[in-house]
Scaffold this active site. Structure first.
Site, short mmCIF file in Angstrom:
data_model
loop_
_atom_site.label_atom_id
_atom_site.label_comp_id
_atom_site.label_asym_id
_atom_site.label_seq_id
_atom_site.Cartn_x
_atom_site.Cartn_y
_atom_site.Cartn_z
N ARG A 176 78.80 -4.76 20.08
CA ARG A 176 78.17 -6.00 19.50
C ARG A 176 76.59 -6.01 19.70
O ARG A 176 76.07 -6.19 20.11
CB ARG A 176 78.61 -7.57 20.01
N HIS A 207 76.57 -13.00 20.33
CA HIS A 207 78.51 -13.52 20.39
C HIS A 207 78.83 -14.92 19.48
O HIS A 207 79.66 -13.92 18.68
CB HIS A 207 78.86 -14.10 21.61
N TYR A 266 71.11 -12.17 28.42
CA TYR A 266 71.47 -11.29 29.56
C TYR A 266 72.00 -9.51 28.82
O TYR A 266 72.66 -8.87 30.02
CB TYR A 266 72.75 -12.39 29.48
#
Length: 374
Positions: free
Chosen positions: A269, A273, A282
């Site tokens: 990805r 998200h 992160y």
């Protein structure tokens, strides 16, 4: 930040099926082969560009306050387009909320997707006619739904007859995070026990929101399939040709009555998200940069250019068509009518129940009271 990930894109691909390298070179695999021609590869390219353009427009609309939320598919176009092209008209797909390539590939107008995330449409496409279910927002629920639907196909005699125009199968799409949910695992148990014609298609994009795959599973996801008594295969999810070949084989197996298959499409990805997420909190920049070198669209374009299967006029036409689609979507999204609360009562059941009729009457009475007070 050190989360123990090295970010190397080759990691996890050593045992993955690959038929087109990141530089656009065709390679052979002992068990799988791409049965399509260059015309189909051109379709892959056009569809991936189109879906990515829809994705970019939707993100822009959300940033401008026109959509409530948008889950991006950036980087996962090959996994979705390769898989949806392997499906036949009578097959049925159960998507999660990121499968824009699957839904559009099955014929859903992308405006319907924008309307859902604008909060004015619960999903009004023809799920039976197009063979694609509404988005599953709750993680993993589609695992049970897909298995139940597949069991129904088998009981209706629509599996294993030998008629390619009649035999059908189901594709259940989900992400790596959903493999930690009970619904997916229960679906796998029932599908295996009842030999349901389901292809469990996991897009392992490396991150379940902010949790890396290493913290979710100590073993590669596709190896879990053996514990459920079904074959599992890992495919390079950024290789549309390999995804198509692997999914075609799994669907043929399911339609013939030989049961379910677990596919792990190893991809990434590249975006957030959802638009409410900040991936810089992160994951490391160099990881994203390395995966950009494996961009699924660039890979197919490199092949088409190197082989002469497409010229600059083709690529320009695809870009022009995609831009025109984005322009239409923006215009039509902004002009979508806002439904009244009374209209939402029509979205609950095909035929209103007595209780719903009573609730609607009370609502209308309540609204009228404000008019009387003026």
């Amino acid at each position: 930040m050190d989360d123990g990930r090295n970010g190397v894109p080759e990691g996890g691909l050593e045992d993955a099926v690959q038929l087109l390298t990141p530089t656009g070179e065709r390679v052979d695999h002992p068990d799988y082969a791409f049965a399509g021609d260059d015309a189909l590869v051109r379709d892959f390219y056009a569809d991936m560009v189109r879906v990515r353009r829809v994705d970019a427009e939707a993100i822009a609309l959300q940033r401008q306050g026109e959509l409530g939320l948008w889950p991006s598919l950036l980087g996962q176009e090959a996994a979705q387009i390769g898989a949806v092209h392997a499906m036949r008209g009578q097959d049925y797909a159960f998507p999660t909320y990121r499968e824009h390539g699957v839904t559009i590939g099955r014929g859903v107008d992308p405006l319907r997707l924008l309307a859902m995330f604008r909060g004015i449409d619960p999903g009004t496409w023809d799920i039976a006619g197009l063979g694609v279910h509404l988005y599953s927002i709750i993680i993993g629920t589609q695992g049970l739904q897909a298995t139940g639907y597949g069991m129904g196909l088998e009981r209706d005699g629509l599996v294993g007859s030998g008629d390619p125009e009649r035999d059908a199968a189901v594709v259940c799409f989900f992400g790596d995070g959903a493999t930690s949910q009970g619904d997916i695992n229960e679906g796998l148990v029932f599908a295996s026990s009842f030999n349901a014609p389901v292809v469990f298609f996991c897009q392992n994009n490396q991150w379940a929101i902010s949790e890396p795959i290493e913290r979710q599973s100590r073993a590669p996801l596709y190896r879990r399939a053996s514990g459920f008594g079904m074959p599992g295969v890992r495919v390079d999810g950024n290789d549309a040709l390999a995804v198509h070949a692997v999914t075609t084989a799994a669907l043929d197996r399911a339609r013939s009555g030989n049961g379910p298959t677990f596919i792990e499409a190893y991809t990434y990805r590249m975006g957030a998200h959802t638009t409410s997420d900040d991936p810089t909190k992160y994951r490391l920049d160099h990881e994203l940069a390395q995966w950009r070198e494996r961009d699924p669209i660039s890979r197919v374009r490199a092949y088409l250019e190197a082989t002469g299967a497409a010229d600059e006029a083709f690529f320009a036409a695809v870009d022009e068509e995609s831009d025109a689609l984005a322009t239409r979507l923006r215009r039509d999204c902004l002009s979508l009518p806002e439904p009244t609360l009374a209209e939402t009562f029509d979205w609950v059941y095909a035929t209103k129940s007595p209780e719903l009729v009573e609730q609607l009457a009370r609502h209308e009475e309540y609204v009228a009271s404000f008019e009387e007070a003026r």
